[in-house]
Each structure stands twice: as structure tokens, then as C-alpha cells.
Scaffold this motif. Structure first.
Motif, PDB file in Angstrom:
ATOM      1  N   CYS A   1      -2.768  13.956  -2.937  1.00  0.00           N
ATOM      2  CA  CYS A   1      -3.697  13.933  -4.065  1.00  0.00           C
ATOM      3  C   CYS A   1      -5.152  13.855  -3.603  1.00  0.00           C
ATOM      4  O   CYS A   1      -5.519  12.945  -2.849  1.00  0.00           O
ATOM      5  CB  CYS A   1      -3.389  12.750  -4.971  1.00  0.00           C
TER       6      CYS A   1
ATOM      7  N   LEU B   1      -5.426   7.284 -12.717  1.00  0.00           N
ATOM      8  CA  LEU B   1      -6.756   7.708 -13.136  1.00  0.00           C
ATOM      9  C   LEU B   1      -6.959   7.520 -14.636  1.00  0.00           C
ATOM     10  O   LEU B   1      -8.090   7.575 -15.127  1.00  0.00           O
ATOM     11  CB  LEU B   1      -6.972   9.186 -12.783  1.00  0.00           C
TER      12      LEU B   1
ATOM     13  N   GLN C   1      -7.603  12.962  -5.333  1.00  0.00           N
ATOM     14  CA  GLN C   1      -8.297  11.892  -6.059  1.00  0.00           C
ATOM     15  C   GLN C   1      -7.624  10.530  -5.867  1.00  0.00           C
ATOM     16  O   GLN C   1      -7.880   9.599  -6.621  1.00  0.00           O
ATOM     17  CB  GLN C   1      -8.331  12.231  -7.556  1.00  0.00           C
TER      18      GLN C   1
ATOM     19  N   LYS D   1      -6.641   6.834  -4.848  1.00  0.00           N
ATOM     20  CA  LYS D   1      -7.389   5.619  -4.552  1.00  0.00           C
ATOM     21  C   LYS D   1      -6.427   4.564  -3.999  1.00  0.00           C
ATOM     22  O   LYS D   1      -5.218   4.811  -3.901  1.00  0.00           O
ATOM     23  CB  LYS D   1      -8.129   5.118  -5.790  1.00  0.00           C
TER      24      LYS D   1
ATOM     25  N   PRO E   1      -3.403  15.373 -11.342  1.00  0.00           N
ATOM     26  CA  PRO E   1      -3.928  16.256 -10.277  1.00  0.00           C
ATOM     27  C   PRO E   1      -2.922  17.306  -9.809  1.00  0.00           C
ATOM     28  O   PRO E   1      -3.308  18.421  -9.453  1.00  0.00           O
ATOM     29  CB  PRO E   1      -4.261  15.271  -9.149  1.00  0.00           C
TER      30      PRO E   1
END
Length: 329
Positions: free
Chosen positions: A301, A328, A303, A305, A258
Motif C-alpha cells: 500500500c 484511512l 498510503q 501508516k 488503495p
């Protein structure tokens, strides 16, 4: 986890294994060590003979410290640096001096790296005088040849650094780095202080000299367009870590991390009618004194998690010759 073995001399010219460079932060009346700036924090890569590896990232990511540590201008905190199959991370004195003959550096500011009290000819001749037994006339002939190779007139021999433009000064710095015919040159932001019109000239000169002298480059820069022009492979650094490594075609066409995606999206497109999606990162770069747990990029980021907050991803190959440090993949 098994420790990787050092490279063979005929395989790669340089290999860096788990390199760390931490600077102590001192304070208080007794100047006690309060913490460490983790400028380079577990970096590994290799460079093949004749290759140009680009190292990119925003200011403060540790790319220049990586270059200076490889040059041993800064001592590594831990890790190994193999040059021509030999570990140079701890050598000192005459051994280090001998290695420096094949390992040279071109600095960012061409004026600050040149001695204002010396004539250009003397500056370029100095490494020849220190390492080679040559007569004064042989040294002068060698310097004249180097001036010609980097596109400067012979009159430059008796002039001083302040008499030249920025681009010409950088050519002098390149000539000085070439004086001992090194195998590896570390170029630390060599064109960032130059006008845009001069940058391409210096880059083309470096590519030309690479072919002529069979050079290998570690090219450090923050300008992605510049790195794309000169590099074979590119490593992307963030907060002291390499987060992605690939050949330039794969990195620019299919960035995986990312952070790399955000960097690539920031490159201006020459056609104003073509609208590309711009990825705007939120927040600021964390402090290298107190980096976040888990993935160093998770706080910015889009994205991220749950796993990213606690587990640090390792740099692994997810496609052929394409490595990324991201959960990812």
C-alpha cells in the motif's frame, strides 16, 4: 462484539458470515500438517433476491474458493452460510442434496465441466432426471426449451461437447444450471475462457435469463469491465478478505481502498487521447500460508501508516451502502 443474527428469508437470499476456508499444507515423511493456506479468511456479505453481486480480485485472492464453499463443493473451516434463512454450512447427505436444487454453478472452463462421453441432451436432462419425476418425453421437451432459451439449435440435443465452440459450450453449461430453475447461480469466471467478441453475448444472455427466470447471481471474475457490465454491487477481494463493497456506480466513480483504486486505474480507456493516472503497485502478493499481520494489503500500500502494520481493519460502512476495510477512513 455481538455476533450478527441470521437474515430473514424475505430479506436476502444469501448471507455469508465470517466465512473461512483453510487448506492444510502437509509435508515430511509422515505427511504432517505444516501450516494452512488461508484461501478465504473472514468473509461476510449478503445478496438480495434478484440481485447480481460481483466478486473481483487478482488470481489467488480466494474469490473462486468463496463460490465453491458456498456451493459446498468445499467444506468451510468456520463461519456460516445462510441460504433462504437456513444455515447450510454444516448440512450433509440428503439435506445438502435438497439445497443443491436451488443452488447451481456455472464453471470457468466450459469444456472441462462437460462430460465428453455424454450427449448434450443427456447432460442437461440429468439434473431433471435426478430431482423431478418426469417422463422421457417431458424431459426431452424441457431440454429442447432450455436449448432454445440459451440460443442453441435443437440439433444440439444429439451432439457432443467437442462439436461446439467455447461460447456454445458455455451456453450448454448455463442451460444445465437452469434445468432445475434454481434461485441462485454462482458464475465462476464464466466468460474468461471465451473470445472477447463472444463475452458480451454470454453476458447479455445471463442478464436476459435473470429477468426471465427471476435469478440471483454471484458473479466471480477478475475483469473489472465485465463485472461492471453485469453487477449491481461489487465486492473487491484481496488475500482472502473483502476490502471494499459498494454499488457499481460508487465503486467505479469513487473507489476508497488503495487496492481498489489501483485496480480501477488499470482499466484501459477507450479514448487514447485521455490520459488517466495509473497506480503501479510495488512488490508481490504475500503468501496466503503466512499472511502479514495487520492489514493484508499494507506491504504493497502506498498510503500505509504505522497502525496498518499491526491492526487488522474491519469492513465498515463509511458512506451509505459503501463499506471499506481501511484505516484511512
Amino acid at each position: 462484539m455481538n455476533k450478527p443474527s441470521p437474515i430473514k428469508e424475505n430479506d436476502h437470499l444469501l448471507q455469508v458470515l465470517h466465512l473461512k476456508t483453510h487448506y492444510p499444507v502437509k509435508g515430511g515423511f509422515f505427511k504432517r500438517t505444516l501450516g494452512y493456506v488461508k484461501a478465504v479468511d473472514d468473509v461476510s456479505f449478503e445478496i438480495k433476491k434478484g440481485e447480481t453481486l460481483g466478486l473481483v480480485g487478482e488470481s489467488g485472492c480466494g474469490k473462486s474458493t468463496t463460490g465453491r464453499t458456498i456451493m459446498r463443493l468445499v467444506n468451510p473451516t468456520s463461519g456460516q452460510i445462510f441460504f433462504q434463512g437456513r444455515d447450510i454450512s454444516k448440512i450433509k447427505g440428503k439435506q445438502l442434496r435438497g439445497i443443491r436444487r436451488n443452488l447451481q454453478m456455472v464453471f470457468q472452463d466450459p469444456y472441462a465441466s462437460l462430460n465428453p462421453m455424454q450427449r448434450v441432451g443427456d447432460m442437461i436432462a440429468e439434473p431433471i432426471y435426478n430431482f423431478m419425476k418426469k417422463s422421457k418425453q417431458e424431459m426431452k421437451d424441457e431440454v429442447m426449451e432450455l436449448l432454445n432459451k440459451v440460443g442453441l439449435q435443437q440439433e444440439a440435443y444429439n451432439q457432443y461437447a467437442h462439436e461446439f465452440s467455447g461460447g456454445q459450450r458455455q451456453r450448454i453449461g448455463i442451460a444445465r444450471a437452469l434445468a432445475l430453475r434454481p434461485k441462485l447461480i454462482i458464475a465462476d469466471e464464466p466468460v474468461s475462457a471465451l473470445d472477447v467478441s463472444v463475452q458480451s453475448q454470454v453476458l447479455n444472455l445471463l442478464k436476459q435469463l435473470q429477468k426471465e427466470f427471476d435469478l440471483t447471481f454471484l458473479f466471480i471474475a477478475h475483469n473489472l469491465s465485465v463485472v461492471k457490465h453485469i453487477s449491481d454491487r461489487i465486492g473487491v477481494m484481496y488475500l482472502g478478505h473483502i476490502v471494499e463493497m459498494a454499488n457499481k456506480k460508487d465503486l467505479y466513480n469513487t473507489p476508497l481502498h488503495p487496492y481498489t483504486q489501483a485496480l480501477i486505474s488499470s482499466i484501459p480507456h477507450p479514448d487514447p487521447r485521455k490520459k488517466a493516472e495509473r497506480i503501479i503497485l510495488q512488490g508481490d502478493v504475500p503468501s496466503p500460508i503466512n499472511p502479514p499481520a495487520g492489514c493484508p494489503f499494507h506491504s504493497r500500500c502506498p498510503q500505509a501508516k504505522l497502525e496498518c502494520l499491526t491492526v487488522k481493519p474491519s469492513l465498515k460502512e463509511v458512506r451509505e451502502s459503501h463499506k471499506v476495510a481501511c484505516h484511512l477512513y
